[in-house]
Motif scaffolding. Structure first.
Motif, short mmCIF file in Angstrom:
data_model
loop_
_atom_site.label_atom_id
_atom_site.label_comp_id
_atom_site.label_asym_id
_atom_site.label_seq_id
_atom_site.Cartn_x
_atom_site.Cartn_y
_atom_site.Cartn_z
N ARG A 24 1.06 -1.46 -0.14
CA ARG A 24 -0.39 0.00 -0.04
C ARG A 24 0.11 1.62 -0.03
NH1 ARG A 24 -4.78 1.26 0.81
NH2 ARG A 24 -5.99 -1.45 0.61
N VAL A 25 1.75 1.27 0.78
CA VAL A 25 2.88 2.57 0.71
C VAL A 25 3.30 2.70 -0.81
CG1 VAL A 25 4.61 1.76 1.68
CG2 VAL A 25 3.92 3.76 2.13
N THR A 26 3.51 1.29 -0.65
CA THR A 26 4.57 1.70 -2.43
C THR A 26 3.40 2.26 -3.30
OG1 THR A 26 5.99 -0.67 -1.90
CG2 THR A 26 5.96 0.42 -4.19
N LEU A 27 1.97 1.56 -3.54
CA LEU A 27 0.91 1.30 -4.87
C LEU A 27 1.23 3.57 -4.40
CD1 LEU A 27 -0.75 0.96 -6.62
CD2 LEU A 27 -2.16 0.27 -4.98
N GLY A 28 1.62 3.96 -2.44
CA GLY A 28 0.44 5.01 -2.53
C GLY A 28 2.02 6.73 -3.52
N TRP A 29 3.47 5.46 -3.35
CA TRP A 29 5.06 6.65 -3.83
C TRP A 29 4.44 6.99 -5.55
CZ3 TRP A 29 9.40 4.57 -6.39
CH2 TRP A 29 9.83 6.04 -6.07
N MET A 30 4.02 5.43 -5.62
CA MET A 30 3.82 5.70 -6.81
C MET A 30 3.56 6.97 -8.01
SD MET A 30 5.78 3.26 -8.45
CE MET A 30 6.44 1.65 -7.48
N PRO A 31 2.10 6.89 -7.76
CA PRO A 31 1.66 8.06 -8.32
C PRO A 31 2.69 10.16 -7.68
CG PRO A 31 0.45 7.99 -7.06
CD PRO A 31 0.95 6.89 -6.64
N ALA A 32 3.23 9.48 -7.18
CA ALA A 32 3.97 11.08 -6.49
C ALA A 32 4.99 11.71 -7.64
CB ALA A 32 4.36 10.81 -4.88
N SER A 33 5.12 11.52 -8.61
CA SER A 33 5.68 11.89 -9.00
C SER A 33 4.96 12.68 -10.57
CB SER A 33 6.69 10.68 -9.59
OG SER A 33 6.02 9.74 -10.90
N LEU A 34 3.44 12.33 -10.77
CA LEU A 34 2.81 13.03 -11.13
C LEU A 34 2.65 14.35 -11.19
CD1 LEU A 34 -0.45 11.37 -10.96
CD2 LEU A 34 1.20 10.96 -12.82
N ALA A 35 2.95 15.55 -12.37
CA ALA A 35 1.97 16.58 -12.09
C ALA A 35 1.15 17.23 -11.40
CB ALA A 35 2.46 17.35 -14.15
N GLY A 36 1.57 17.75 -10.35
CA GLY A 36 1.02 18.96 -9.74
C GLY A 36 0.94 17.98 -8.39
N TYR A 37 1.16 17.20 -7.80
CA TYR A 37 0.96 16.50 -7.00
C TYR A 37 1.66 17.21 -5.82
CZ TYR A 37 1.00 12.61 -3.38
OH TYR A 37 0.94 11.78 -2.67
N PRO A 38 1.36 17.64 -4.77
CA PRO A 38 0.04 16.75 -4.79
C PRO A 38 -1.34 17.18 -4.16
CG PRO A 38 0.95 18.02 -2.03
CD PRO A 38 1.44 17.71 -3.45
N MET A 39 -1.50 18.22 -5.02
CA MET A 39 -2.49 19.07 -5.60
C MET A 39 -3.31 18.02 -6.76
SD MET A 39 -3.20 20.90 -2.94
CE MET A 39 -4.49 21.71 -2.80
N LEU A 40 -3.64 17.19 -6.85
CA LEU A 40 -3.96 16.89 -7.70
C LEU A 40 -5.92 16.95 -7.58
CD1 LEU A 40 -2.79 13.04 -7.52
CD2 LEU A 40 -2.07 15.22 -9.21
N ARG A 41 -6.03 17.11 -9.21
CA ARG A 41 -7.97 18.43 -9.10
C ARG A 41 -8.78 17.17 -9.67
NH1 ARG A 41 -6.46 23.79 -9.43
NH2 ARG A 41 -4.45 24.12 -8.92
#
Length: 293
Positions: A24-41
Motif C-alpha cells: 500500500r505504501v509503495t502504491l501510494g508513492w508511485m503517483p507522487a511523481s505526477l504533475a501537480g502532486y499533491p494538489m491533484l484536481r
C-alpha cells in the motif's frame, strides 16, 4: 479441513498485514511523481468516491493523510523495507526496484498524457474541476448515500462509481481531458501494481499457452482474442500469459473468459486479454510451459 494452530494463524495474519502495508505504501508513492502532486484536481479524488471511501470498494483507496505525507519528497517508498523485514542490502534492492518501476511509469503514455493535460489547464478548467468535486462531495455525502441505500454495501458502491462517472462525463474541454487522463493513470496503476504484480507474486513466471484463432489487437485497443485447447479449463481471468503465436510477442493479462458447449463440436474456451505492451522487449523469455494434460 485440518485445523490451523492459533499461533500459526496469528503469525500468518501479522505477516500478511505487513506485506499489505508495504504494498500500500509503495502504491501510494508511485503517483507522487505526477504533475501537480499533491494538489491533484481530479474529481475522482473527491471525498467518498470509490478511490476515497472508507467503505467497500474494488479500487485502491487513497487518503488525505497520504497526500499530506510528503511522498513526492522521498526517493523511495517509506517503511516498505522495514515492514518486509529486509536487511540493509535487501532495503537497497527494494528501493531501487521501486524507483525502476516508477521510472517506467513516468515514461508511460498515461503519465505523459496527464502531464500534458495538467499543463493545459486554464482558470476556467480549474474552476470546472473544483465545481465537480464540490458537487461530488454533496452527492456522495453520508446522508445522500443513506438516502440511496442505507444498508447494502454493493448498491452503495455502485452508486459511488456511477455518480463519479457522471461527474467526469459532465466536464468539457481541458478539464475533461485532465479528468480522463487521471483515470488512465489510475487504471495503469491498478493493472500494473495490482493485477499483474499480484499475479506474479502469487504464481511466479507466466505460462506459455498454446493458442489458435488469434484475433490480434487493433490500433489504440491493446486487446487480443484467442482460443486454447485442451488446457482452457485451467486458465482463468486475471492470469498473465505468454501466447505461442508470433502475432503477439508481448505478455498478456486475461480479462474475459467464456465457454461454448456444443454437442457436436464439444467444449470451446474463448479468452480476451490485454496486451502488456513492450514486455516482450523488457522481460526475459518464458521457460515455463503449461503443464501437459
Amino acid at each position: 479441513m485440518p485445523e490451523i494452530d492459533q499461533d500459526e494463524r496469528r503469525e500468518w495474519l501479522q505477516a500478511a498485514a505487513k506485506l499489505e502495508g508495504a504494498h500500500r505504501v509503495t502504491l501510494g508513492w508511485m503517483p507522487a511523481s505526477l504533475a501537480g502532486y499533491p494538489m491533484l484536481r481530479a474529481p475522482q479524488l473527491a471525498r467518498n468516491t470509490p478511490l476515497m471511501t472508507e467503505e467497500m470498494t474494488t479500487r485502491y483507496i487513497r487518503s488525505k493523510e497520504e497526500f499530506a505525507s510528503g511522498l513526492n519528497q522521498l526517493s523511495a517508498p517509506p517503511s516498505a523495507p522495514n515492514l518486509l523485514g529486509a536487511d540493509s542490502m535487501g532495503a537497497l534492492q527494494l528501493d531501487e526496484a521501486a524507483r525502476q518501476i516508477r521510472r517506467a511509469l513516468t515514461s508511460s503514455r498515461a503519465w505523459v498524457a496527464f502531464h500534458s493535460a495538467h499543463q493545459s489547464l486554464n482558470d476556467d478548467a480549474k474552476e470546472a474541476l473544483r465545481s465537480a468535486r464540490r458537487e461530488l462531495k454533496q452527492r456522495l455525502s453520508a446522508a445522500a448515500l443513506d438516502d440511496h441505500e442505507s444498508n447494502l454495501a454493493i448498491p452503495r458502491a455502485e452508486h459511488r462509481s456511477h455518480t463519479m462517472t457522471e461527474a467526469v462525463r459532465s466536464l468539457t474541454g481541458p478539464d475533461r481531458i485532465y479528468a480522463d487522463a487521471f483515470g488512465e493513470v489510475d487504471r495503469l496503476l491498478d493493472l500494473t501494481m495490482g493485477n499483474v504484480f499480484g499475479e506474479l507474486v502469487l504464481f511466479g513466471e507466466p505460462w506459455r499457452a498454446p493458442v489458435f484463432n488469434v484475433e490480434t489487437q487493433t490500433p489504440g485497443e491493446p486487446l487480443v482474442g484467442f482460443q486454447t485447447e485442451p488446457i482452457g479449463a485451467f486458465l482463468s481471468t486475471g492470469q498473465v500469459l505468454w501466447l505461442s503465436t508470433e502475432a503477439v510477442t508481448d505478455a498478456v493479462w486475461v480479462e474475459l473468459h467464456s465457454i461454448k458447449i456444443d454437442q457436436a463440436e464439444g467444449t470451446h474456451y474463448y479468452f480476451e486479454a490485454r496486451v502488456l505492451l513492450n514486455t516482450g522487449e523488457g522481460w526475459p523469455s518464458s521457460t515455463t510451459q503449461v503443464p501437459s494434460i
